[in-house]
Design an enzyme around this catalytic site. Structure first.
Site, PDB file in Angstrom:
ATOM      1  N   ASP A  37     -13.482  13.142 -89.465  1.00  0.00           N
ATOM      2  CA  ASP A  37     -13.113  11.789 -89.013  1.00  0.00           C
ATOM      3  C   ASP A  37     -14.314  10.841 -88.974  1.00  0.00           C
ATOM      4  OD1 ASP A  37     -14.530  12.742 -86.892  1.00  0.00           O
ATOM      5  OD2 ASP A  37     -13.043  12.249 -85.364  1.00  0.00           O
ATOM      6  N   GLN A  97     -29.758 -11.323 -88.409  1.00  0.00           N
ATOM      7  CA  GLN A  97     -28.886 -11.962 -87.419  1.00  0.00           C
ATOM      8  C   GLN A  97     -29.648 -12.037 -86.099  1.00  0.00           C
ATOM      9  OE1 GLN A  97     -24.733 -10.655 -87.501  1.00  0.00           O
ATOM     10  NE2 GLN A  97     -25.296  -9.302 -89.167  1.00  0.00           N
ATOM     11  N   HIS A 130     -38.386  -9.630 -89.443  1.00  0.00           N
ATOM     12  CA  HIS A 130     -37.899 -10.871 -90.040  1.00  0.00           C
ATOM     13  C   HIS A 130     -38.368 -12.098 -89.254  1.00  0.00           C
ATOM     14  CE1 HIS A 130     -35.423 -13.505 -92.327  1.00  0.00           C
ATOM     15  NE2 HIS A 130     -34.724 -13.862 -91.282  1.00  0.00           N
ATOM     16  N   LYS A 194     -35.731 -24.317 -99.606  1.00  0.00           N
ATOM     17  CA  LYS A 194     -34.456 -23.643 -99.894  1.00  0.00           C
ATOM     18  C   LYS A 194     -33.387 -24.066 -98.883  1.00  0.00           C
ATOM     19  CE  LYS A 194     -33.331 -19.162 -98.494  1.00  0.00           C
ATOM     20  NZ  LYS A 194     -33.513 -17.710 -98.424  1.00  0.00           N
ATOM     21  N   ARG A 196     -29.425 -22.640 -97.621  1.00  0.00           N
ATOM     22  CA  ARG A 196     -28.423 -21.604 -97.826  1.00  0.00           C
ATOM     23  C   ARG A 196     -27.159 -21.997 -97.070  1.00  0.00           C
ATOM     24  NH1 ARG A 196     -28.424 -15.786 -98.809  1.00  0.00           N
ATOM     25  NH2 ARG A 196     -30.655 -15.521 -98.493  1.00  0.00           N
ATOM     26  N   THR A 229     -32.390 -15.370-103.344  1.00  0.00           N
ATOM     27  CA  THR A 229     -33.543 -16.207-102.993  1.00  0.00           C
ATOM     28  C   THR A 229     -34.601 -16.182-104.078  1.00  0.00           C
ATOM     29  OG1 THR A 229     -33.150 -15.854-100.641  1.00  0.00           O
ATOM     30  CG2 THR A 229     -35.403 -16.501-101.265  1.00  0.00           C
TER      31      THR A 229
HETATM   32  C1  R5P Z   1     -34.440 -15.051 -95.542  1.00  0.00           C
HETATM   33  O1  R5P Z   1     -34.522 -15.592 -94.452  1.00  0.00           O
HETATM   34  C2  R5P Z   1     -35.193 -13.797 -95.868  1.00  0.00           C
HETATM   35  O2  R5P Z   1     -36.540 -13.898 -95.552  1.00  0.00           O
HETATM   36  C3  R5P Z   1     -34.997 -13.421 -97.318  1.00  0.00           C
HETATM   37  O3  R5P Z   1     -35.469 -14.478 -98.122  1.00  0.00           O
HETATM   38  C4  R5P Z   1     -33.556 -13.163 -97.594  1.00  0.00           C
HETATM   39  O4  R5P Z   1     -33.062 -12.212 -96.713  1.00  0.00           O
HETATM   40  C5  R5P Z   1     -33.331 -12.664 -98.965  1.00  0.00           C
HETATM   41  O5  R5P Z   1     -31.956 -12.488 -99.181  1.00  0.00           O
HETATM   42  P1  R5P Z   1     -31.346 -12.571-100.641  1.00  0.00           P
HETATM   43  O6  R5P Z   1     -32.126 -11.581-101.460  1.00  0.00           O
HETATM   44  O7  R5P Z   1     -29.898 -12.166-100.468  1.00  0.00           O
HETATM   45  O8  R5P Z   1     -31.493 -13.965-101.091  1.00  0.00           O
END
Ligand code: R5P
Length: 306
Positions: A37, A97, A130, A194, A196, A229
């Site tokens: 399971d 997150q 991060h 950038k 997103r 990215t």
């Molecule tokens: C963004 O804040 C991170 O530092 C990376 O640039 C990001 O996680 C890269 O994600 P992806 O490869 O999906 O663009």
């Protein structure tokens, strides 16, 4: 050096084995069973009473399973009387997150930190976080290591013409990280802008203004997830005549079609580390995987001798 033991969960056994070879200490035995399971049963099969125990697990796919495995490993270590339980989480899944981007959204990494903080780890070792916010979510000491020097050495070995290199900050969030890396290498930084879309994840870049003719652009990032990215950034960089685009990043999540997309992109070379296990099948010609095993072995050696 027999006052400590290292155990590995299932997410990154090759990294644990490399560390074990460097330190010349076999990995500890662990029973890890999955019931039909999906439930997991864990039991350390070594005498660890009074010992320092290192438990290594990356929160890579399947993230939740790997998280829980580590928590159960820690519980087993506690029940067997380990003196100190140190978690090694080379890749902390959920890291992105780290704040409420949209009202009401769960701050997932804070929840993960709370879970880990109550499983009796005395310390947790992490890699290239991060953001600075993440450490604040833990109520236990965090040791943050970096793959920066390993990535730099690998790049330097392959691209001897360092004078033509510029470090690229791919977005606002990575500005501090890229600047720190640029100082480390003694190279200038170029900033890209950038955006997103928070719902569909679509990435777009403002057109670059500089002329980077004859330059090697080194995009320095923490995570390569779907690759969007760096793929988009490489397009913008090639438009402003950059000769070569190289990517250096610590965590190779490589989700979905990332490997194929990166191979067919304008990126010329990409260096990732093994904080996340990248199997032979997931590797591609433009990719070079650099190990962080030595960095971890060094820290384990120091912590175990204290
Ligand atoms: C963004 O804040 C991170 O530092 C990376 O640039 C990001 O996680 C890269 O994600 P992806 O490869 O999906 O663009």
């Amino acid at each position: 050096m027999n006052n400590f033991k290292i155990f590995s969960g299932t997410s990154n056994q090759p990294l644990a084995e490399k560390i074990s070879r460097i330190l010349k200490i076999p990995l500890g035995k662990l029973e890890l069973v999955r019931f039909p399971d999906g439930e997991c049963r864990v039991r350390i099969e070594e005498d660890i009473k009074g010992k320092t125990v290192f438990l290594l697990q990356s929160f890579s796919k399947s993230v939740d399973e790997h998280l829980l495995e580590l928590c159960l490993m820690a519980d087993s270590a506690r029940r067997l009387g380990a003196k100190e339980i140190i978690g090694i989480i080379p890749w902390l899944g959920y890291s992105k997150q780290d704040k409420e981007f949209r009202v009401g959204e769960a701050v997932s990494v804070e929840v993960i930190a709370k879970i880990l903080s109550c499983v009796e780890f005395s310390r947790i070792i992490l890699f290239d976080l991060h953001s600075d916010l993440i450490k604040k979510y833990f109520s236990i000491p965090i040791v943050e290591l970096s793959a920066q020097e390993k990535l730099y050495q690998a790049f330097k070995k392959d691209f001897s013409e360092l004078s033509s290199a510029v470090i690229i900050s791919p977005d606002k969030g990575g500005k501090g990280r890229a600047e720190k890396f640029a100082r480390h290498c003694g190279l200038p930084v170029v900033y890209l802008e950038k955006t997103r879309d928070l719902v569909n994840g679509k990435i777009s870049y403002k057109k670059g203004k500089k002329d980077l003719s004859g330059k090697t652009a080194v995009i320095y990032d923490d995570i390569i997830n779907r690759g969007g990215t760096v793929i988009k950034a490489a397009e913008v960089l090639k438009e402003i005549k950059t000769e070569k685009v190289v990517v250096l990043a610590t965590h190779g999540v490589l989700a979905g079609e990332a490997a194929q997309s990166l191979e067919s992109s304008q990126v010329d070379k990409i260096y990732l580390t093994d904080t996340i296990f990248i199997s032979q099948e997931s590797q591609f010609p433009k990719l070079k995987v650099i190990s962080v095993a030595e960095v971890l072995a060094e820290v384990i050696r120091k912590m175990a001798s204290n």
